[in-house]
Design a protein around this motif. Structure first.
Motif, short mmCIF file in Angstrom:
data_model
loop_
_atom_site.label_atom_id
_atom_site.label_comp_id
_atom_site.label_asym_id
_atom_site.label_seq_id
_atom_site.Cartn_x
_atom_site.Cartn_y
_atom_site.Cartn_z
N THR A 336 196.20 24.40 100.89
CA THR A 336 195.97 23.93 99.53
C THR A 336 196.42 22.48 99.38
OG1 THR A 336 196.52 26.15 98.85
CG2 THR A 336 196.34 24.51 97.11
N ILE A 340 194.15 19.29 98.39
CA ILE A 340 194.47 18.46 97.23
C ILE A 340 194.57 16.99 97.62
CG2 ILE A 340 196.41 17.89 95.71
CD1 ILE A 340 196.72 20.84 95.16
N HIS A 343 191.15 15.67 98.03
CA HIS A 343 190.50 15.58 96.73
C HIS A 343 191.03 14.38 95.95
CE1 HIS A 343 189.45 16.81 92.59
NE2 HIS A 343 188.40 17.36 93.18
N ALA A 344 192.33 14.13 96.06
CA ALA A 344 192.93 13.01 95.34
C ALA A 344 192.37 11.68 95.83
CB ALA A 344 194.45 13.04 95.50
N ALA A 346 189.35 11.21 97.15
CA ALA A 346 187.99 11.14 96.62
C ALA A 346 188.01 10.75 95.14
CB ALA A 346 187.29 12.47 96.82
N THR A 347 188.95 11.34 94.40
CA THR A 347 189.04 11.05 92.97
C THR A 347 189.35 9.58 92.71
OG1 THR A 347 189.89 13.27 92.66
CG2 THR A 347 190.17 11.75 90.83
N ASN A 348 190.24 9.02 93.50
CA ASN A 348 190.61 7.62 93.30
C ASN A 348 189.46 6.67 93.59
OD1 ASN A 348 193.30 7.01 92.33
ND2 ASN A 348 193.90 8.45 93.93
N ARG A 350 186.38 7.46 93.21
CA ARG A 350 185.47 7.64 92.08
C ARG A 350 185.97 6.90 90.85
NH1 ARG A 350 185.13 13.50 89.61
NH2 ARG A 350 184.08 13.10 87.63
N LYS A 351 187.28 6.98 90.62
CA LYS A 351 187.83 6.34 89.43
C LYS A 351 187.66 4.82 89.52
CE LYS A 351 191.71 6.07 86.31
NZ LYS A 351 192.94 6.66 85.84
N ARG A 353 185.33 3.24 91.00
CA ARG A 353 183.92 2.92 90.69
C ARG A 353 183.66 3.01 89.19
NH1 ARG A 353 180.64 6.69 94.02
NH2 ARG A 353 182.04 6.74 95.78
N LEU A 354 184.27 4.02 88.55
CA LEU A 354 184.10 4.17 87.10
C LEU A 354 184.63 2.94 86.36
CD1 LEU A 354 185.04 7.86 86.17
CD2 LEU A 354 182.90 6.67 85.68
N ILE A 355 185.81 2.47 86.81
CA ILE A 355 186.41 1.31 86.16
C ILE A 355 185.52 0.08 86.35
CG2 ILE A 355 188.39 -0.27 86.17
CD1 ILE A 355 190.07 2.20 87.08
N ARG A 359 183.56 -2.38 83.73
CA ARG A 359 183.67 -3.84 83.66
C ARG A 359 182.30 -4.49 83.61
NH1 ARG A 359 188.18 -4.49 88.16
NH2 ARG A 359 189.97 -4.12 86.84
N ASP A 362 180.88 -4.19 80.24
CA ASP A 362 181.54 -5.12 79.34
C ASP A 362 180.98 -6.53 79.51
OD1 ASP A 362 183.01 -3.09 78.41
OD2 ASP A 362 184.86 -3.62 79.49
N LYS A 363 180.84 -6.91 80.79
CA LYS A 363 180.35 -8.27 81.06
C LYS A 363 178.96 -8.45 80.48
CE LYS A 363 182.99 -9.72 85.04
NZ LYS A 363 183.09 -9.40 86.46
N GLN B 4 190.65 -4.99 79.96
CA GLN B 4 189.59 -4.18 79.34
C GLN B 4 190.09 -3.65 78.02
OE1 GLN B 4 187.16 -1.44 81.52
NE2 GLN B 4 188.40 -1.88 83.32
N GLN B 117 182.59 16.40 93.91
CA GLN B 117 182.42 15.06 93.32
C GLN B 117 181.11 14.39 93.72
OE1 GLN B 117 185.93 12.70 93.40
NE2 GLN B 117 187.22 14.41 92.82
N GLU B 120 179.29 11.25 89.25
CA GLU B 120 180.43 10.49 88.78
C GLU B 120 180.81 10.74 87.34
OE1 GLU B 120 180.39 6.37 89.77
OE2 GLU B 120 180.87 6.85 91.85
N TYR B 199 197.75 20.30 89.74
CA TYR B 199 196.98 19.17 90.26
C TYR B 199 195.73 18.92 89.44
CZ TYR B 199 193.81 16.40 93.00
OH TYR B 199 192.92 15.45 93.37
N TYR B 203 194.35 15.78 87.38
CA TYR B 203 193.07 15.17 87.76
C TYR B 203 192.18 14.97 86.54
CZ TYR B 203 188.11 15.68 88.87
OH TYR B 203 186.76 15.55 88.88
N TYR B 206 193.30 12.26 84.43
CA TYR B 206 193.17 11.02 85.19
C TYR B 206 191.78 10.42 85.08
CZ TYR B 206 194.26 8.15 89.35
OH TYR B 206 194.52 7.14 90.22
N VAL B 207 190.75 11.29 85.08
CA VAL B 207 189.39 10.73 85.04
C VAL B 207 188.68 10.92 83.70
CG1 VAL B 207 188.97 10.86 87.51
CG2 VAL B 207 188.40 12.81 86.08
#
Lengths: 369, 245
Positions: A336, A340, A343-344, A346-348, A350-351, A353-355, A359, A362-363, B4, B117, B120, B199, B203, B206-207
């Motif tokens: 597990t 995790i 997964h963390a 992958a999540t980062n 993705r995040k 890219r989202l941020i 931007r 916004d631009k 931002q 994932q 997105e 977790y 998560y 977080y997103v």
């Protein structure tokens, strides 16, 4: 001649026991059964007035340790009167007759005492391949048991074999060894558990049936409550060490010499119902825990499959002999945690890219305005 | 610096009612206590230097804490079942059992978005998503099995009428040892569940930025208008439920 049938008391006296011996025997049995004073009087009266119970004792898939235990009872009257040739009409191990003679004796008892005799069965019944794995006098044991049970007043299943199959029913149970209560239908079956049961317990059950003419109170597994309602753990003299958290860590350590609790050595006392801690064995000399060995839980069903005997947790089914629930649990926890971590990551990604897409938007908005 | 600062319209939605929040934290604390004491009962530490047994009772106390907490855990769980019938749409018992095809479809979506994932844009769901609901349903079954085996083994040590109601289950399993074994295995189920559960809430916070983490304290979640609308569109089950009541 129309002489009265001799009573149990008559037979006891004929064997040379005094009335004092007889009363001591009744007092002892009453104590084991947990009877009140009036109950002992009742027992004395019953043994004085009733003729002995006709008994048929059958042996199937077993090692005869139940019989061995019984004849080593702490009171000689048990062996002499209840088990000796006087009482037993048929038992392969102890009877004088053999072969056709013995089978004839069994038939004769079954006919003569139809509906009156007690059927005592030692051993389990193999049912696989039409029961060929246990055949006596040309008959399968399954047939013999069913035949004998038909005219019996009640059935007593001696020991773990007859009550739950014991070692021959352990995985993979090659002969389909089956306990008596699953073979006999329509008759009360008393499971006198243990491998073997304690002699005084066996005698106590027979005396109870003789005295009160009804079944003793049974627990959910069909065991007489008088002897099987409490755990070894609750009657163990080492119990204070358990509550104080003092445990034997290995068989030759200082704690073992001090007589601490054997819980961590795999003692099955906390999950086993029997009276070893109270009645004890060999004339009350000792019992396994007193001798420094953990209880193996021999009065519980499937105790052979719940091994290893010397570890607290049984092995986890399907994962080899030495893997227990904790090993499997820890491995799952590790898997597990790895999942995790992946997964963390992958999540980062993705995040981020989202941020970034935020931007960009916004631009765009900024340049539009 | 490219800071931002965006303005967005968020609406407050009261998702977790007070009893649900109380249930959650009482449950969490009691499972933590039960797991720690339970593990100690199964694997007591070795004590080499010790006074005589008459002067010490620490193992007995650990067991007492375990048994006392078990009662709290059990009745707290009963309260939650009751609340599943009278609570708001997010607490309803029907959420937890996958009766509807839409729930299974949503499970696939959640797996695609949150676990593998592949997509997105976060999936918006104000209550439990379908996969979480099924997982909680599994934990409810584990709660029931834990209570049955736990009180079943405990019945031998208690004169109280309450644990005696559980002896049948021990008999069904074949004895105290198999019951203890199942009880022990389920502890690991809770440990693994807790790791994943903690977790995943982190998560989601977080997103998704709906305030999932704090929602179990205050009860409110925050959603944009479009989120709330999307949620309700996908939530045909809950809407239907509302109408029939």
């Amino acid at each position: 001649m129309s002489r009265k049938k001799p009573t149990v008391y008559d037979e006891i006296r004929a064997q040379g026991y005094s009335r004092r011996d007889f009363l001591k025997f009744c007092g002892m049995m009453g104590a084991f059964l947990g009877l009140e004073a009036s109950g002992i009087t009742q027992m004395v009266k019953a043994l004085e007035t009733k003729p002995r119970l006709p008994l048929i004792w059958l042996h199937g898939q077993e090692c005869t340790c139940c019989s061995e235990s019984f004849i080593r009872s702490s009171h000689p009257i048990v062996a002499d009167i209840l088990l000796n040739k006087v009482s037993l009409d048929y038992t392969e191990t102890l009877m004088a007759a053999a072969g056709h003679q013995a089978e004839a004796a069994r038939q004769a008892t079954m006919e003569k005492y139809k509906g009156e005799y007690l059927l005592l069965v030692e051993g389990s019944v193999p049912t696989k391949d039409d029961g060929v794995y246990c055949v006596i006098g040309g008959k399968t044991f399954e047939n013999i048991v069913n035949e004998a049970a038909e005219g019996a007043k009640a059935v007593i299943a001696w020991g773990n074999c007859a009550s739950s199959g014991c070692v021959q029913a352990a995985n993979p149970n090659p002969t389909s060894a089956t306990p008596i209560h699953k073979i006999v239908k329509g008759k009360p079956v008393i499971n006198v558990q243990g491998c073997p049961p304690i002699a005084e317990v066996m005698a106590g059950v027979v005396v109870h049936l003789l005295t009160f003419d009804r079944l003793p109170q049974l627990d959910k597994h069909g065991r007489p409550k008088a002897f099987y309602s409490r755990r070894i753990h609750d009657t163990c003299y080492r119990r204070p060490n358990y509550d104080a958290g003092l445990f034997v860590e290995s068989f030759d350590d200082d704690n073992a010499r001090k007589g601490y609790c054997l819980y961590k050595m795999g003692c099955r006392g906390p999950v086993t119902y029997n009276s070893c801690g109270v009645i004890k064995w060999n004339n009350g000399v000792s019992f396994p825990i007193q001798s420094g060995h953990p209880c193996i839980g021999c009065s519980e069903a499937n105790f052979w499959d719940n091994g290893p005997f010397y570890s607290h947790l049984p092995s986890f089914p399907g994962f080899g002999i030495e893997k227990n629930a904790d090993d499997i649990g820890l491995a799952l926890g590790a898997i597990t945690a790895t999942g995790i971590a992946a997964h963390a990551v992958a999540t980062n990604i993705r995040k981020r890219r989202l941020i970034q897409s935020g931007r960009m938007k916004d631009k765009k908005q900024n340049s539009n305005t | 610096m490219d800071t931002q600062i965006k303005t967005a319209q968020y609406k407050e939605v009261y998702v977790w009612e007070t009893p649900v929040r109380f249930y959650h934290w009482i449950n969490a604390i009691s499972i933590l206590i039960l797991s720690v004491t339970g593990y100690l009962i199964g694997n007591p530490p070795a004590i080499t230097q010790a006074v005589e047994a008459s002067y010490s009772y620490w193992f007995g106390i650990v067991r007492f804490i375990h048994f006392a907490t078990a009662y709290v855990f059990f009745f707290n769980f009963l309260m939650r079942i009751y609340w599943g019938f009278v609570g708001n749409q997010y607490a309803r018992w029907t959420n937890f059992i996958p009766f509807k095809k839409a729930q299974w479809k949503e499970v696939v979506d959640v797996l695609r978005v949150d676990i593998v994932q592949l997509q997105e844009k976060p999936l918006v769901k104000l209550g439990h998503n379908a996969l979480a609901s099924i997982t909680y349903f599994l934990t409810f079954i584990a709660f029931v099995l834990m209570s049955l085996t736990g009180f079943g083994i405990y019945s031998a040590m208690s004169d109280s009428w309450f644990p005696q109601q559980f002896t049948w289950f021990v008999h069904l399993l074949g004895g105290d040892l198999p019951a203890r074994q199942l009880h022990h295995i389920l502890m690991w189920f809770f440990i693994v569940f807790a790791i994943i559960h903690i977790y995943l809430t982190i998560y989601h916070d977080y997103v998704e930025r709906h305030g999932v983490l704090s929602s179990m304290i205050g009860g409110w979640k925050f959603a944009k208008d479009e989120d709330k609308k999307a949620d309700q569109d996908s939530d045909t089950i809950e809407n239907a439920e509302e109408k029939t009541i």
